[in-house]
Write a protein that holds these residues in place. Sequence first.
Motif, PDB file in Angstrom:
ATOM      1  N   ASP A 168       0.828  -1.195   0.000  1.00 34.91           N
ATOM      2  CA  ASP A 168       0.000   0.000   0.000  1.00 34.91           C
ATOM      3  C   ASP A 168       0.867   1.252   0.000  1.00 34.91           C
ATOM      4  OD1 ASP A 168       0.953   0.184   2.576  1.00 34.91           O
ATOM      5  OD2 ASP A 168      -0.943  -0.317   3.538  1.00 34.91           O
ATOM      6  N   ALA A 169       0.276   2.417   0.226  1.00 34.30           N
ATOM      7  CA  ALA A 169       0.996   3.688   0.157  1.00 34.30           C
ATOM      8  C   ALA A 169       2.089   3.787   1.228  1.00 34.30           C
ATOM      9  CB  ALA A 169       0.014   4.846   0.301  1.00 34.30           C
ATOM     10  N   ASP A 170       1.942   3.065   2.327  1.00 32.50           N
ATOM     11  CA  ASP A 170       2.943   3.094   3.395  1.00 32.50           C
ATOM     12  C   ASP A 170       4.098   2.140   3.132  1.00 32.50           C
ATOM     13  OD1 ASP A 170       1.387   4.935   4.754  1.00 32.50           O
ATOM     14  OD2 ASP A 170       0.318   3.380   5.872  1.00 32.50           O
ATOM     15  N   GLY A 171       4.045   1.393   2.055  1.00 34.84           N
ATOM     16  CA  GLY A 171       5.107   0.458   1.734  1.00 34.84           C
ATOM     17  C   GLY A 171       4.937  -0.896   2.390  1.00 34.84           C
ATOM     18  N   ARG A 172       3.833  -1.091   3.114  1.00 27.14           N
ATOM     19  CA  ARG A 172       3.583  -2.391   3.728  1.00 27.14           C
ATOM     20  C   ARG A 172       3.010  -3.345   2.691  1.00 27.14           C
ATOM     21  NH1 ARG A 172      -0.214  -0.642   8.490  1.00 27.14           N
ATOM     22  NH2 ARG A 172      -0.944   0.593   6.749  1.00 27.14           N
ATOM     23  N   PRO A 173       3.353  -4.631   2.772  1.00 22.22           N
ATOM     24  CA  PRO A 173       2.783  -5.587   1.820  1.00 22.22           C
ATOM     25  C   PRO A 173       1.288  -5.765   2.062  1.00 22.22           C
ATOM     26  CG  PRO A 173       4.110  -6.713   3.465  1.00 22.22           C
ATOM     27  CD  PRO A 173       4.303  -5.247   3.678  1.00 22.22           C
ATOM     28  N   LYS A 174       0.561  -6.044   0.999  1.00 19.74           N
ATOM     29  CA  LYS A 174      -0.875  -6.276   1.105  1.00 19.74           C
ATOM     30  C   LYS A 174      -1.106  -7.637   1.753  1.00 19.74           C
ATOM     31  CE  LYS A 174      -2.152  -3.775  -3.060  1.00 19.74           C
ATOM     32  NZ  LYS A 174      -2.750  -3.893  -4.386  1.00 19.74           N
ATOM     33  N   GLY A 175      -2.193  -7.718   2.492  1.00 25.19           N
ATOM     34  CA  GLY A 175      -2.577  -9.002   3.046  1.00 25.19           C
ATOM     35  C   GLY A 175      -3.189  -9.879   1.975  1.00 25.19           C
ATOM     36  N   LEU A 176      -3.199 -11.162   2.220  1.00 21.71           N
ATOM     37  CA  LEU A 176      -3.743 -12.105   1.258  1.00 21.71           C
ATOM     38  C   LEU A 176      -5.221 -11.826   0.993  1.00 21.71           C
ATOM     39  CD1 LEU A 176      -3.343 -14.593  -0.495  1.00 21.71           C
ATOM     40  CD2 LEU A 176      -3.831 -16.005   1.512  1.00 21.71           C
ATOM     41  N   LEU A 177      -5.975 -11.504   2.040  1.00 20.36           N
ATOM     42  CA  LEU A 177      -7.394 -11.214   1.866  1.00 20.36           C
ATOM     43  C   LEU A 177      -7.609 -10.004   0.955  1.00 20.36           C
ATOM     44  CD1 LEU A 177     -10.314 -11.826   2.541  1.00 20.36           C
ATOM     45  CD2 LEU A 177     -10.075 -10.402   4.584  1.00 20.36           C
ATOM     46  N   GLN A 178      -6.814  -8.964   1.138  1.00 20.17           N
ATOM     47  CA  GLN A 178      -6.947  -7.773   0.293  1.00 20.17           C
ATOM     48  C   GLN A 178      -6.600  -8.103  -1.156  1.00 20.17           C
ATOM     49  OE1 GLN A 178      -4.654  -4.383   1.537  1.00 20.17           O
ATOM     50  NE2 GLN A 178      -5.367  -3.105  -0.138  1.00 20.17           N
ATOM     51  N   GLN A 179      -5.558  -8.895  -1.366  1.00 15.45           N
ATOM     52  CA  GLN A 179      -5.186  -9.295  -2.721  1.00 15.45           C
ATOM     53  C   GLN A 179      -6.303 -10.096  -3.371  1.00 15.45           C
ATOM     54  OE1 GLN A 179      -1.507 -11.445  -2.379  1.00 15.45           O
ATOM     55  NE2 GLN A 179      -0.280  -9.617  -2.060  1.00 15.45           N
ATOM     56  N   MET A 180      -6.897 -11.017  -2.608  1.00 10.64           N
ATOM     57  CA  MET A 180      -7.981 -11.833  -3.151  1.00 10.64           C
ATOM     58  C   MET A 180      -9.208 -10.978  -3.478  1.00 10.64           C
ATOM     59  SD  MET A 180      -6.896 -14.848  -3.575  1.00 10.64           S
ATOM     60  CE  MET A 180      -8.452 -15.649  -3.907  1.00 10.64           C
ATOM     61  N   GLU A 181      -9.523 -10.007  -2.616  1.00 11.16           N
ATOM     62  CA  GLU A 181     -10.659  -9.127  -2.882  1.00 11.16           C
ATOM     63  C   GLU A 181     -10.441  -8.319  -4.152  1.00 11.16           C
ATOM     64  OE1 GLU A 181     -10.962  -6.955   0.766  1.00 11.16           O
ATOM     65  OE2 GLU A 181     -12.292  -8.445   1.672  1.00 11.16           O
ATOM     66  N   GLU A 182      -9.224  -7.825  -4.352  1.00 11.20           N
ATOM     67  CA  GLU A 182      -8.918  -7.055  -5.558  1.00 11.20           C
ATOM     68  C   GLU A 182      -9.002  -7.927  -6.807  1.00 11.20           C
ATOM     69  OE1 GLU A 182      -5.154  -5.197  -4.860  1.00 11.20           O
ATOM     70  OE2 GLU A 182      -5.971  -3.864  -3.324  1.00 11.20           O
ATOM     71  N   LEU A 183      -8.503  -9.156  -6.705  1.00 10.74           N
ATOM     72  CA  LEU A 183      -8.573 -10.065  -7.844  1.00 10.74           C
ATOM     73  C   LEU A 183     -10.017 -10.452  -8.160  1.00 10.74           C
ATOM     74  CD1 LEU A 183      -5.510 -12.370  -7.114  1.00 10.74           C
ATOM     75  CD2 LEU A 183      -5.759 -10.751  -9.003  1.00 10.74           C
ATOM     76  N   MET A 184     -10.815 -10.673  -7.122  1.00 11.68           N
ATOM     77  CA  MET A 184     -12.225 -11.008  -7.338  1.00 11.68           C
ATOM     78  C   MET A 184     -12.980  -9.834  -7.968  1.00 11.68           C
ATOM     79  SD  MET A 184     -12.764 -14.134  -6.660  1.00 11.68           S
ATOM     80  CE  MET A 184     -14.541 -14.128  -6.677  1.00 11.68           C
ATOM     81  N   ALA A 185     -12.659  -8.617  -7.540  1.00 13.10           N
ATOM     82  CA  ALA A 185     -13.296  -7.438  -8.131  1.00 13.10           C
ATOM     83  C   ALA A 185     -12.938  -7.328  -9.612  1.00 13.10           C
ATOM     84  CB  ALA A 185     -12.880  -6.177  -7.377  1.00 13.10           C
ATOM     85  N   ALA A 186     -11.676  -7.568  -9.948  1.00 12.75           N
ATOM     86  CA  ALA A 186     -11.245  -7.515 -11.347  1.00 12.75           C
ATOM     87  C   ALA A 186     -11.918  -8.624 -12.158  1.00 12.75           C
ATOM     88  CB  ALA A 186      -9.721  -7.635 -11.439  1.00 12.75           C
ATOM     89  N   LEU A 187     -12.025  -9.805 -11.575  1.00  9.83           N
ATOM     90  CA  LEU A 187     -12.678 -10.926 -12.256  1.00  9.83           C
ATOM     91  C   LEU A 187     -14.153 -10.629 -12.491  1.00  9.83           C
ATOM     92  CD1 LEU A 187     -12.630 -13.817 -13.358  1.00  9.83           C
ATOM     93  CD2 LEU A 187     -13.044 -14.613 -11.025  1.00  9.83           C
ATOM     94  N   ASN A 188     -14.831 -10.093 -11.484  1.00 11.41           N
ATOM     95  CA  ASN A 188     -16.243  -9.745 -11.634  1.00 11.41           C
ATOM     96  C   ASN A 188     -16.446  -8.705 -12.729  1.00 11.41           C
ATOM     97  OD1 ASN A 188     -17.344 -11.493  -9.761  1.00 11.41           O
ATOM     98  ND2 ASN A 188     -17.078 -10.072  -8.066  1.00 11.41           N
ATOM     99  N   ALA A 189     -15.551  -7.718 -12.802  1.00 16.83           N
ATOM    100  CA  ALA A 189     -15.654  -6.698 -13.850  1.00 16.83           C
ATOM    101  C   ALA A 189     -15.481  -7.325 -15.228  1.00 16.83           C
ATOM    102  CB  ALA A 189     -14.613  -5.605 -13.614  1.00 16.83           C
ATOM    103  N   ASP A 190     -14.520  -8.238 -15.349  1.00 16.69           N
ATOM    104  CA  ASP A 190     -14.295  -8.917 -16.622  1.00 16.69           C
ATOM    105  C   ASP A 190     -15.498  -9.772 -17.011  1.00 16.69           C
ATOM    106  OD1 ASP A 190     -11.791  -7.810 -16.874  1.00 16.69           O
ATOM    107  OD2 ASP A 190     -10.712  -9.595 -16.198  1.00 16.69           O
ATOM    108  N   LEU A 191     -16.052 -10.499 -16.044  1.00 15.01           N
ATOM    109  CA  LEU A 191     -17.207 -11.344 -16.325  1.00 15.01           C
ATOM    110  C   LEU A 191     -18.428 -10.511 -16.700  1.00 15.01           C
ATOM    111  CD1 LEU A 191     -16.855 -14.112 -13.607  1.00 15.01           C
ATOM    112  CD2 LEU A 191     -16.458 -14.325 -16.064  1.00 15.01           C
ATOM    113  N   SER A 192     -18.602  -9.379 -16.048  1.00 17.91           N
ATOM    114  CA  SER A 192     -19.715  -8.489 -16.385  1.00 17.91           C
ATOM    115  C   SER A 192     -19.577  -7.964 -17.811  1.00 17.91           C
ATOM    116  CB  SER A 192     -19.784  -7.316 -15.413  1.00 17.91           C
ATOM    117  OG  SER A 192     -20.099  -7.776 -14.121  1.00 17.91           O
ATOM    118  N   ALA A 193     -18.361  -7.604 -18.195  1.00 20.82           N
ATOM    119  CA  ALA A 193     -18.121  -7.113 -19.551  1.00 20.82           C
ATOM    120  C   ALA A 193     -18.365  -8.216 -20.575  1.00 20.82           C
ATOM    121  CB  ALA A 193     -16.695  -6.586 -19.673  1.00 20.82           C
TER     122      ALA A 193
END
Length: 66
Positions: free
Chosen positions: A17-42
Amino acid sequence: MSEESVPQQGGATSAGDADGRPKGLLQQMEELMAALNADLSALDAEFQSSGGSGRGAATGVVKSGD
């Protein structure tokens, strides 16, 4: 799938994130799921606009003639 919808991998700036800390696995999965949902919707919108009849043919199920 278009290139802009593919999430960037690796690199110091995309791995945390902006503080330079690594993202948690849950946050990474949520971002990937959001991207997947957008692709599937398109894809669904494109499919619906192209007529979309013959939905069974897109499932990859092959019937055998016993």
